[in-house]
Design an enzyme around this catalytic site. Structure first.
Site: not given
Ligand code: NAP
Length: 280
Positions: A69, A105, A132
């Site tokens: 992206k 998004d 994230g």
């Molecule tokens: P990302 O950039 O990897 O960010 C992940 C986030 O989760 C960070 O804030 C991270 O905190 C936190 N996290 C991960 N493991 C953790 C833990 N064990 N304890 C506490 N915090 C934790 O991921 P993303 O792209 O933003 O996506 C996040 C989620 O959204 C995914 O599950 C994805 O499938 C979903 N999503 C859904 C849609 C939809 O259309 N419904 C669209 C996009 C994404 P830290 O910063 O501390 O690491």
């Protein structure tokens, strides 16, 4: 004439998990349109080449997902306002022979709440769990909807602060330990972390302090009812699952490529839920 039919793609690495082909092919069939939509696995070191040959290979555009992206953002000739604010592109289309990038998004997130929690944007205070890539799109959507006070709560507080600083005002950063004190004045709680997703640790948040009438939404959609949403349901709060965001974010791209604006219907939702439940 099959060769002349417009064709779009979703590219990522990996890509086999993507539900986007199911969504777009459902709409193509429903609307009786001649067109195609294919998943393409593109490794990071091949993305620039894929991008530069997109038009010559006959694509009219497509979706871009993890990990491309930000790379697509840099390569696009122009970007829409949402992509500029979010710093990432998830949709590509052609304009005057150039590849233009957008981000849908934030639109998908807001459209899902419009459908599942009408009036959600009158919330004065929203809490976003996570900092994230998805959180950036959601904070943008919340500000665009007019929510004046947005708190980003993240395990890594510095990451929350860095995200908050991208917005001129109205967005603050907090650590996880501060969450209980913030919940009593929160009207909209959004989980954007990967916690609660199948295969990930649970999201452990006690939502008892949320006020009556608060809206809770989780962008994780596998499982459809996450622990957070189950807790919201049992408290009688409005709970909106994340599948609708995935479905709604696909609408603008389909319209650009195939010229018809598709609808997010119960039929489409059931089609994708059946696939999620198949456990592939
Ligand atoms: P990302 O950039 O990897 O960010 C992940 C986030 O989760 C960070 O804030 C991270 O905190 C936190 N996290 C991960 N493991 C953790 C833990 N064990 N304890 C506490 N915090 C934790 O991921 P993303 O792209 O933003 O996506 C996040 C989620 O959204 C995914 O599950 C994805 O499938 C979903 N999503 C859904 C849609 C939809 O259309 N419904 C669209 C996009 C994404 P830290 O910063 O501390 O690491």
């Amino acid at each position: 004439m099959a060769d002349a039919a417009p064709k779009a793609f979703v590219c990522g690495h990996p890509i086999s998990h993507s539900r986007s082909p199911l969504i777009h092919r459902y709409w193509l069939a429903e609307l009786g349109l001649d067109g195609g939509y294919d998943p393409i696995d593109v490794a990071p070191h091949d993305f620039a080449d894929f991008f530069s040959h997109m038009i010559r290979r006959g694509w009219i555009g497509g979706n871009v997902t993890i990990p491309h992206k930000e790379h697509a953002f840099r390569l696009a000739a122009r970007r829409d306002a949402a992509a500029e604010a979010i710093g990432a592109v998830n949709t590509l289309w052609l304009e005057n022979g150039e590849v233009v990038g957008g981000n849908t998004d934030a639109y998908g997130f807001a459209a899902n709440l419009d459908a599942g929690a009408p009036g959600w944007s009158s919330a004065e205070t929203a809490i976003v769990l996570g900092a994230g890539g998805a959180a950036r799109a959601i904070v943008f959507a919340l500000q665009a909807a007019g929510i004046a006070d947005i708190r980003i709560v993240n395990r890594t507080r510095e990451r929350a602060a860095a995200l908050a600083q991208l917005f001129v005002s109205g967005v603050g950063a907090n650590s996880w330990s501060e969450l209980p004190g913030l919940l009593p004045s929160c009207h909209l709680l959004v989980n954007t972390t990967s916690l609660g997703m199948t295969g990930q640790p649970p999201l452990e948040v006690d939502i008892t302090p949320l006020p009556v009438g608060a809206v809770v939404t989780d962008i994780v959609y596998a499982p459809l009812e996450t622990g957070l949403l189950a807790a919201a349901h049992s408290r009688g709060l409005v709970a909106v699952d994340g599948l609708g965001m995935l479905l709604h974010q696909a609408v603008p791209g389909f319209e650009r490529w195939f010229g018809r604006r598709p609808q997010v219907t119960a039929g489409l939702r059931a089609h994708i839920v059946a696939d999620l439940e198949s456990g592939r």
